[in-house]
Write a protein that holds these residues in place. Structure first.
Motif, PDB file in Angstrom:
ATOM      1  N   LEU A   1       0.329  -1.111  -0.187  1.00  0.00           N
ATOM      2  CA  LEU A   1       0.099  -0.108  -0.032  1.00  0.00           C
ATOM      3  C   LEU A   1       0.821   0.647   0.349  1.00  0.00           C
ATOM      4  O   LEU A   1       2.284   1.184   1.033  1.00  0.00           O
ATOM      5  CB  LEU A   1      -0.636   0.215   0.979  1.00  0.00           C
ATOM      6  N   ALA A   2       0.382   2.627  -0.903  1.00  0.00           N
ATOM      7  CA  ALA A   2       0.920   3.755  -1.133  1.00  0.00           C
ATOM      8  C   ALA A   2      -0.096   4.717  -0.990  1.00  0.00           C
ATOM      9  O   ALA A   2      -0.780   4.362  -1.736  1.00  0.00           O
ATOM     10  CB  ALA A   2       2.228   3.918  -2.203  1.00  0.00           C
ATOM     11  N   ILE A   3       0.838   5.751  -0.419  1.00  0.00           N
ATOM     12  CA  ILE A   3      -1.028   6.845  -0.212  1.00  0.00           C
ATOM     13  C   ILE A   3       0.063   8.007   0.729  1.00  0.00           C
ATOM     14  O   ILE A   3       1.855   7.800   0.922  1.00  0.00           O
ATOM     15  CB  ILE A   3      -1.589   6.696   0.838  1.00  0.00           C
ATOM     16  N   ARG A   4      -0.369   9.314   0.203  1.00  0.00           N
ATOM     17  CA  ARG A   4       0.353   9.826   0.447  1.00  0.00           C
ATOM     18  C   ARG A   4       0.432  10.091   1.801  1.00  0.00           C
ATOM     19  O   ARG A   4      -0.931  10.008   2.924  1.00  0.00           O
ATOM     20  CB  ARG A   4       0.030  11.309   0.193  1.00  0.00           C
ATOM     21  N   ARG A   5       1.669  10.836   2.868  1.00  0.00           N
ATOM     22  CA  ARG A   5       1.562  11.106   4.127  1.00  0.00           C
ATOM     23  C   ARG A   5       0.589  12.060   4.505  1.00  0.00           C
ATOM     24  O   ARG A   5       0.328  11.965   5.660  1.00  0.00           O
ATOM     25  CB  ARG A   5       2.875  11.694   4.309  1.00  0.00           C
ATOM     26  N   SER A   6      -0.255  12.774   4.163  1.00  0.00           N
ATOM     27  CA  SER A   6      -0.807  13.878   4.712  1.00  0.00           C
ATOM     28  C   SER A   6      -2.395  13.521   4.810  1.00  0.00           C
ATOM     29  O   SER A   6      -2.083  13.323   5.968  1.00  0.00           O
ATOM     30  CB  SER A   6      -0.755  14.830   4.026  1.00  0.00           C
ATOM     31  N   THR A   7      -2.757  12.125   3.776  1.00  0.00           N
ATOM     32  CA  THR A   7      -4.141  11.811   3.313  1.00  0.00           C
ATOM     33  C   THR A   7      -3.687  10.388   4.957  1.00  0.00           C
ATOM     34  O   THR A   7      -4.400  10.337   5.512  1.00  0.00           O
ATOM     35  CB  THR A   7      -3.695  11.114   2.454  1.00  0.00           C
ATOM     36  N   PHE A   8      -2.847  10.079   4.952  1.00  0.00           N
ATOM     37  CA  PHE A   8      -2.125   9.024   6.405  1.00  0.00           C
ATOM     38  C   PHE A   8      -3.075   9.528   7.342  1.00  0.00           C
ATOM     39  O   PHE A   8      -3.327   8.713   8.515  1.00  0.00           O
ATOM     40  CB  PHE A   8      -0.671   8.864   5.458  1.00  0.00           C
ATOM     41  N   GLU A   9      -2.096  10.643   7.555  1.00  0.00           N
ATOM     42  CA  GLU A   9      -2.827  11.535   8.643  1.00  0.00           C
ATOM     43  C   GLU A   9      -3.623  11.875   9.284  1.00  0.00           C
ATOM     44  O   GLU A   9      -4.777  11.212  10.094  1.00  0.00           O
ATOM     45  CB  GLU A   9      -1.452  12.598   9.288  1.00  0.00           C
ATOM     46  N   THR A  10      -4.628  12.120   7.856  1.00  0.00           N
ATOM     47  CA  THR A  10      -5.512  12.550   8.022  1.00  0.00           C
ATOM     48  C   THR A  10      -6.707  11.420   8.706  1.00  0.00           C
ATOM     49  O   THR A  10      -7.633  11.404   9.584  1.00  0.00           O
ATOM     50  CB  THR A  10      -6.580  13.271   6.702  1.00  0.00           C
ATOM     51  N   LEU A  11      -6.596   9.935   7.862  1.00  0.00           N
ATOM     52  CA  LEU A  11      -7.258   8.917   8.754  1.00  0.00           C
ATOM     53  C   LEU A  11      -6.883   8.476   9.731  1.00  0.00           C
ATOM     54  O   LEU A  11      -7.227   7.537  10.022  1.00  0.00           O
ATOM     55  CB  LEU A  11      -6.679   7.975   6.982  1.00  0.00           C
ATOM     56  N   GLY A  12      -6.086   8.647  10.540  1.00  0.00           N
ATOM     57  CA  GLY A  12      -5.131   8.687  11.503  1.00  0.00           C
ATOM     58  C   GLY A  12      -5.048   7.749  11.873  1.00  0.00           C
ATOM     59  O   GLY A  12      -4.531   6.780  12.648  1.00  0.00           O
ATOM     60  N   GLY A  13      -4.512   7.084  10.239  1.00  0.00           N
ATOM     61  CA  GLY A  13      -3.352   5.138  10.243  1.00  0.00           C
ATOM     62  C   GLY A  13      -3.790   4.482  11.056  1.00  0.00           C
ATOM     63  O   GLY A  13      -4.538   4.691  10.049  1.00  0.00           O
ATOM     64  N   PHE A  14      -3.127   3.481  11.069  1.00  0.00           N
ATOM     65  CA  PHE A  14      -3.922   1.776  11.427  1.00  0.00           C
ATOM     66  C   PHE A  14      -4.410   1.879  12.635  1.00  0.00           C
ATOM     67  O   PHE A  14      -3.924   2.494  13.715  1.00  0.00           O
ATOM     68  CB  PHE A  14      -2.739   0.637  10.207  1.00  0.00           C
ATOM     69  N   ASP A  15      -5.183   0.754  13.141  1.00  0.00           N
ATOM     70  CA  ASP A  15      -6.089   0.918  13.736  1.00  0.00           C
ATOM     71  C   ASP A  15      -5.192   0.117  14.867  1.00  0.00           C
ATOM     72  O   ASP A  15      -4.967  -1.246  14.734  1.00  0.00           O
ATOM     73  CB  ASP A  15      -7.140   0.194  13.773  1.00  0.00           C
ATOM     74  N   GLU A  16      -4.982   0.415  15.501  1.00  0.00           N
ATOM     75  CA  GLU A  16      -3.912  -0.081  16.347  1.00  0.00           C
ATOM     76  C   GLU A  16      -4.979  -1.168  17.661  1.00  0.00           C
ATOM     77  O   GLU A  16      -4.115  -1.998  18.599  1.00  0.00           O
ATOM     78  CB  GLU A  16      -3.222   0.288  17.780  1.00  0.00           C
ATOM     79  N   SER A  17      -6.136  -1.371  17.811  1.00  0.00           N
ATOM     80  CA  SER A  17      -6.517  -1.911  18.561  1.00  0.00           C
ATOM     81  C   SER A  17      -7.266  -3.222  17.723  1.00  0.00           C
ATOM     82  O   SER A  17      -7.346  -3.934  18.905  1.00  0.00           O
ATOM     83  CB  SER A  17      -7.776  -1.495  19.564  1.00  0.00           C
ATOM     84  N   ALA A  18      -6.747  -3.112  16.532  1.00  0.00           N
ATOM     85  CA  ALA A  18      -7.171  -4.382  15.907  1.00  0.00           C
ATOM     86  C   ALA A  18      -6.680  -5.812  16.457  1.00  0.00           C
ATOM     87  O   ALA A  18      -5.184  -5.320  16.444  1.00  0.00           O
ATOM     88  CB  ALA A  18      -7.493  -4.145  14.250  1.00  0.00           C
ATOM     89  N   SER A  19      -6.793  -7.048  16.372  1.00  0.00           N
ATOM     90  CA  SER A  19      -6.079  -7.927  16.372  1.00  0.00           C
ATOM     91  C   SER A  19      -5.110  -7.966  15.381  1.00  0.00           C
ATOM     92  O   SER A  19      -4.923  -8.702  15.515  1.00  0.00           O
ATOM     93  CB  SER A  19      -6.912  -9.451  17.075  1.00  0.00           C
ATOM     94  N   HIS A  20      -6.261  -7.791  14.374  1.00  0.00           N
ATOM     95  CA  HIS A  20      -5.866  -8.260  12.910  1.00  0.00           C
ATOM     96  C   HIS A  20      -6.268  -8.038  11.685  1.00  0.00           C
ATOM     97  O   HIS A  20      -7.392  -6.927  11.923  1.00  0.00           O
ATOM     98  CB  HIS A  20      -5.536 -10.280  12.774  1.00  0.00           C
ATOM     99  N   GLY A  21      -5.576  -7.640  10.530  1.00  0.00           N
ATOM    100  CA  GLY A  21      -6.122  -7.490   9.632  1.00  0.00           C
ATOM    101  C   GLY A  21      -6.373  -5.493  10.463  1.00  0.00           C
ATOM    102  O   GLY A  21      -7.394  -4.872   8.836  1.00  0.00           O
ATOM    103  N   GLU A  22      -5.616  -5.649   9.905  1.00  0.00           N
ATOM    104  CA  GLU A  22      -5.061  -3.439  10.329  1.00  0.00           C
ATOM    105  C   GLU A  22      -5.300  -3.030   9.151  1.00  0.00           C
ATOM    106  O   GLU A  22      -5.716  -2.032   8.878  1.00  0.00           O
ATOM    107  CB  GLU A  22      -4.451  -3.182  11.600  1.00  0.00           C
ATOM    108  N   ASP A  23      -4.054  -3.960   8.036  1.00  0.00           N
ATOM    109  CA  ASP A  23      -4.488  -2.708   6.726  1.00  0.00           C
ATOM    110  C   ASP A  23      -5.378  -3.251   6.282  1.00  0.00           C
ATOM    111  O   ASP A  23      -5.969  -2.289   5.659  1.00  0.00           O
ATOM    112  CB  ASP A  23      -3.448  -3.990   6.184  1.00  0.00           C
ATOM    113  N   HIS A  24      -6.174  -4.586   5.778  1.00  0.00           N
ATOM    114  CA  HIS A  24      -7.744  -3.856   5.937  1.00  0.00           C
ATOM    115  C   HIS A  24      -8.757  -3.283   5.982  1.00  0.00           C
ATOM    116  O   HIS A  24      -9.269  -2.873   5.340  1.00  0.00           O
ATOM    117  CB  HIS A  24      -8.425  -5.498   5.764  1.00  0.00           C
TER     118      HIS A  24
END
Length: 243
Positions: free
Chosen positions: A159-182
Protein backbone atom coordinates in the motif's frame (compact mmCIF):
# COMPACT_ATOMS: atom_id res chain seq x y z
CA UNK A 1 15.59 16.20 2.98
CA UNK A 2 15.22 16.26 -0.83
CA UNK A 3 12.91 18.85 -2.33
CA UNK A 4 9.44 17.44 -2.77
CA UNK A 5 8.00 16.78 -6.20
CA UNK A 6 6.04 19.49 -7.93
CA UNK A 7 3.30 19.08 -10.49
CA UNK A 8 2.97 15.37 -9.77
CA UNK A 9 6.47 14.58 -11.05
CA UNK A 10 7.23 12.02 -8.33
CA UNK A 11 10.69 10.53 -7.91
CA UNK A 12 12.20 8.01 -5.50
CA UNK A 13 13.25 10.93 -3.33
CA UNK A 14 9.56 11.49 -2.55
CA UNK A 15 9.20 8.01 -1.01
CA UNK A 16 9.36 6.95 2.61
CA UNK A 17 9.40 3.15 2.59
CA UNK A 18 8.14 1.72 5.89
CA UNK A 19 9.10 -1.89 6.65
CA UNK A 20 7.77 -3.46 9.88
CA UNK A 21 10.05 -6.17 11.26
CA UNK A 22 8.52 -8.90 13.43
CA UNK A 23 10.38 -10.34 16.43
CA UNK A 24 13.11 -12.68 15.24
CA UNK A 25 12.41 -11.95 11.58
CA UNK A 26 15.35 -12.04 9.19
CA UNK A 27 13.52 -11.70 5.87
CA UNK A 28 14.17 -7.95 5.71
CA UNK A 29 17.80 -8.67 4.86
CA UNK A 30 16.72 -10.27 1.58
CA UNK A 31 14.73 -7.13 0.80
CA UNK A 32 17.82 -4.90 0.98
CA UNK A 33 18.99 -5.45 -2.64
CA UNK A 34 15.55 -4.34 -3.86
CA UNK A 35 15.49 -1.31 -1.57
CA UNK A 36 18.97 -0.34 -2.76
CA UNK A 37 17.51 0.47 -6.20
CA UNK A 38 15.32 3.21 -4.72
CA UNK A 39 18.16 5.69 -4.66
CA UNK A 40 17.18 8.80 -2.76
CA UNK A 41 14.24 7.24 -0.93
CA UNK A 42 13.92 7.16 2.83
CA UNK A 43 13.78 3.64 4.29
CA UNK A 44 12.38 3.16 7.78
CA UNK A 45 12.61 -0.23 9.47
CA UNK A 46 10.32 -0.47 12.50
CA UNK A 47 11.20 -3.38 14.76
CA UNK A 48 10.57 -4.58 18.29
CA UNK A 49 14.25 -5.05 19.02
CA UNK A 50 17.43 -3.01 18.78
CA UNK A 51 19.63 -3.27 15.71
CA UNK A 52 22.72 -5.41 16.14
CA UNK A 53 26.06 -3.95 15.08
CA UNK A 54 26.60 -6.50 12.31
CA UNK A 55 23.09 -5.85 10.96
CA UNK A 56 23.81 -2.13 10.92
CA UNK A 57 26.85 -2.85 8.78
CA UNK A 58 24.71 -4.99 6.46
CA UNK A 59 22.21 -2.18 5.93
CA UNK A 60 24.90 0.46 5.50
CA UNK A 61 26.63 -1.64 2.85
CA UNK A 62 23.38 -2.19 0.93
CA UNK A 63 21.85 1.29 1.21
CA UNK A 64 24.96 3.23 0.30
CA UNK A 65 23.08 6.51 -0.07
CA UNK A 66 22.51 6.26 3.68
CA UNK A 67 18.93 7.47 4.02
CA UNK A 68 17.62 4.84 6.42
CA UNK A 69 16.66 4.43 10.06
CA UNK A 70 15.85 1.62 12.48
CA UNK A 71 13.10 2.41 14.96
CA UNK A 72 12.18 0.30 17.99
CA UNK A 73 8.57 0.15 19.20
CA UNK A 74 6.45 -2.14 21.37
CA UNK A 75 5.10 -5.20 19.59
CA UNK A 76 2.15 -4.80 17.24
CA UNK A 77 2.17 -4.44 13.45
CA UNK A 78 -0.31 -1.55 13.42
CA UNK A 79 1.74 0.30 16.02
CA UNK A 80 4.92 -0.31 14.03
CA UNK A 81 3.32 0.92 10.81
CA UNK A 82 2.00 4.04 12.52
CA UNK A 83 5.36 4.76 14.13
CA UNK A 84 7.01 4.52 10.73
CA UNK A 85 4.40 6.78 9.20
CA UNK A 86 4.84 9.37 11.94
CA UNK A 87 8.62 9.33 11.56
CA UNK A 88 8.53 9.66 7.76
CA UNK A 89 9.80 12.87 6.19
CA UNK A 90 8.78 12.34 2.57
CA UNK A 91 5.53 13.00 0.72
CA UNK A 92 4.59 9.38 -0.10
CA UNK A 93 4.44 6.45 2.32
CA UNK A 94 5.05 3.02 0.81
CA UNK A 95 4.33 0.24 3.29
CA UNK A 96 6.20 -2.97 2.48
CA UNK A 97 6.27 -6.30 4.28
CA UNK A 98 9.73 -7.50 5.22
CA UNK A 99 9.32 -10.66 3.13
CA UNK A 100 8.30 -8.74 -0.01
CA UNK A 101 10.36 -8.54 -3.19
CA UNK A 102 10.06 -6.16 -6.10
CA UNK A 103 11.79 -5.28 -9.37
CA UNK A 104 12.57 -2.05 -11.17
CA UNK A 105 9.29 -2.50 -13.06
CA UNK A 106 7.46 -2.45 -9.73
CA UNK A 107 9.00 0.78 -8.51
CA UNK A 108 8.66 2.42 -11.92
CA UNK A 109 4.96 1.50 -11.97
CA UNK A 110 4.52 3.11 -8.57
CA UNK A 111 5.96 6.41 -9.76
CA UNK A 112 3.72 6.31 -12.83
CA UNK A 113 0.67 5.53 -10.69
CA UNK A 114 1.46 8.44 -8.38
CA UNK A 115 1.66 10.81 -11.32
CA UNK A 116 -1.67 9.55 -12.68
CA UNK A 117 -3.55 9.48 -9.37
CA UNK A 118 -1.54 11.31 -6.68
CA UNK A 119 -4.39 11.33 -4.14
CA UNK A 120 -5.27 7.63 -4.40
CA UNK A 121 -4.37 4.63 -2.25
CA UNK A 122 -2.16 2.52 -4.51
CA UNK A 123 -1.57 -1.23 -4.45
CA UNK A 124 0.15 -3.94 -6.47
CA UNK A 125 -0.93 -7.29 -7.86
CA UNK A 126 0.13 -10.00 -5.44
CA UNK A 127 2.43 -12.80 -6.55
CA UNK A 128 3.98 -15.53 -4.43
CA UNK A 129 7.53 -16.79 -4.31
CA UNK A 130 8.29 -20.45 -4.87
CA UNK A 131 8.46 -21.32 -1.18
CA UNK A 132 4.84 -22.46 -0.98
CA UNK A 133 2.60 -25.15 -2.48
CA UNK A 134 1.67 -25.10 -6.21
CA UNK A 135 -1.88 -24.10 -5.32
CA UNK A 136 -0.65 -20.61 -4.45
CA UNK A 137 -1.52 -19.59 -8.00
CA UNK A 138 -5.16 -19.76 -6.86
CA UNK A 139 -4.40 -17.43 -3.95
CA UNK A 140 -2.76 -14.96 -6.33
CA UNK A 141 -5.85 -15.04 -8.55
CA UNK A 142 -8.07 -14.62 -5.52
CA UNK A 143 -6.03 -11.63 -4.36
CA UNK A 144 -6.46 -10.00 -7.75
CA UNK A 145 -10.23 -10.48 -7.64
CA UNK A 146 -10.42 -9.33 -4.03
CA UNK A 147 -8.42 -6.16 -4.62
CA UNK A 148 -9.47 -5.13 -8.13
CA UNK A 149 -13.12 -6.22 -8.14
CA UNK A 150 -14.06 -6.01 -4.48
CA UNK A 151 -11.79 -3.11 -3.52
CA UNK A 152 -9.97 -4.93 -0.71
CA UNK A 153 -6.19 -4.89 -1.23
CA UNK A 154 -4.13 -6.07 1.74
CA UNK A 155 -0.85 -4.93 3.22
CA UNK A 156 1.21 -7.56 1.41
CA UNK A 157 0.23 -5.73 -1.79
CA UNK A 158 2.44 -2.77 -0.92
CA UNK A 159 0.00 0.00 0.00
CA UNK A 160 1.20 3.50 -0.93
CA UNK A 161 -0.46 6.77 0.03
CA UNK A 162 0.32 10.42 0.61
CA UNK A 163 1.64 11.04 4.10
CA UNK A 164 -0.81 13.88 4.62
CA UNK A 165 -3.73 11.62 3.69
CA UNK A 166 -2.44 8.90 5.98
CA UNK A 167 -2.34 11.39 8.85
CA UNK A 168 -5.86 12.61 8.08
CA UNK A 169 -7.17 9.04 8.13
CA UNK A 170 -5.57 8.46 11.52
CA UNK A 171 -3.27 5.63 10.45
CA UNK A 172 -3.80 1.97 11.24
CA UNK A 173 -6.12 0.75 13.98
CA UNK A 174 -3.86 -0.30 16.84
CA UNK A 175 -6.76 -1.88 18.71
CA UNK A 176 -7.36 -4.46 15.95
CA UNK A 177 -6.12 -7.96 16.76
CA UNK A 178 -5.57 -8.64 13.05
CA UNK A 179 -6.30 -7.17 9.62
CA UNK A 180 -5.16 -3.64 10.43
CA UNK A 181 -4.27 -3.19 6.75
CA UNK A 182 -7.71 -4.40 5.65
CA UNK A 183 -9.42 -2.01 8.06
CA UNK A 184 -7.24 0.87 6.88
CA UNK A 185 -8.39 0.30 3.31
CA UNK A 186 -12.03 0.43 4.44
CA UNK A 187 -11.33 3.63 6.35
CA UNK A 188 -9.86 5.14 3.18
CA UNK A 189 -12.88 4.07 1.16
CA UNK A 190 -15.29 5.61 3.67
CA UNK A 191 -13.33 8.85 3.35
CA UNK A 192 -13.75 8.80 -0.42
CA UNK A 193 -10.13 7.91 -1.21
CA UNK A 194 -9.88 6.14 -4.56
CA UNK A 195 -8.12 2.79 -4.85
CA UNK A 196 -5.66 2.46 -7.71
CA UNK A 197 -3.96 -0.66 -9.02
CA UNK A 198 -0.47 0.10 -10.28
CA UNK A 199 -0.66 -2.84 -12.69
CA UNK A 200 2.70 -4.21 -11.54
CA UNK A 201 3.41 -7.24 -9.41
CA UNK A 202 4.80 -7.51 -5.90
CA UNK A 203 6.07 -10.86 -4.66
CA UNK A 204 5.72 -12.16 -1.14
CA UNK A 205 6.67 -15.32 0.70
CA UNK A 206 4.24 -18.26 0.85
CA UNK A 207 6.15 -20.11 3.55
CA UNK A 208 3.29 -19.93 6.06
CA UNK A 209 1.09 -21.88 3.68
CA UNK A 210 3.73 -24.62 3.59
CA UNK A 211 4.21 -24.58 7.34
CA UNK A 212 0.53 -24.48 8.35
CA UNK A 213 -1.11 -26.22 5.39
CA UNK A 214 -2.48 -24.57 2.26
CA UNK A 215 -6.17 -25.35 2.77
CA UNK A 216 -6.21 -24.56 6.47
CA UNK A 217 -4.39 -21.26 6.00
CA UNK A 218 -6.46 -20.20 3.00
CA UNK A 219 -9.78 -20.96 4.71
CA UNK A 220 -8.70 -19.14 7.86
CA UNK A 221 -7.78 -16.03 5.87
CA UNK A 222 -11.08 -16.14 4.00
CA UNK A 223 -13.04 -16.40 7.23
CA UNK A 224 -11.20 -13.58 8.96
CA UNK A 225 -11.56 -11.36 5.90
CA UNK A 226 -15.29 -12.03 5.63
CA UNK A 227 -15.83 -11.26 9.33
CA UNK A 228 -14.14 -7.88 8.95
CA UNK A 229 -15.48 -7.00 5.52
CA UNK A 230 -19.20 -7.64 6.05
CA UNK A 231 -19.84 -4.91 8.63
CA UNK A 232 -17.70 -2.48 6.63
CA UNK A 233 -19.61 -3.31 3.46
CA UNK A 234 -22.96 -2.78 5.20
CA UNK A 235 -21.74 0.53 6.65
CA UNK A 236 -20.97 1.84 3.17
CA UNK A 237 -24.43 0.84 1.99
CA UNK A 238 -26.09 2.55 4.98
CA UNK A 239 -24.24 5.76 4.17
CA UNK A 240 -25.37 5.61 0.55
CA UNK A 241 -21.94 4.88 -0.90
CA UNK A 242 -21.11 2.37 -3.59
CA UNK A 243 -19.49 -0.64 -1.87
Amino acid sequence: MPERSRGGNFQFGDLSVVVPVAPGEEAWKSLLPDLSTLRGAEVIFVATHALAANDRQTITAALTWGSWSWLVTPRGRARQLNEGGRAAQRDILWFLHADSHFTSDTSAALLTALRVAPEALHFFDLAFMHDGPPAMMLNALGARIRSRWLGMPFGDQGLAIRRSTFETLGGFDESASHGEDHLFVWRARRAGIALHATGAGLRTSARRYSENGWLRTTLRHLWLTACQALPEWLALIRHGKNP
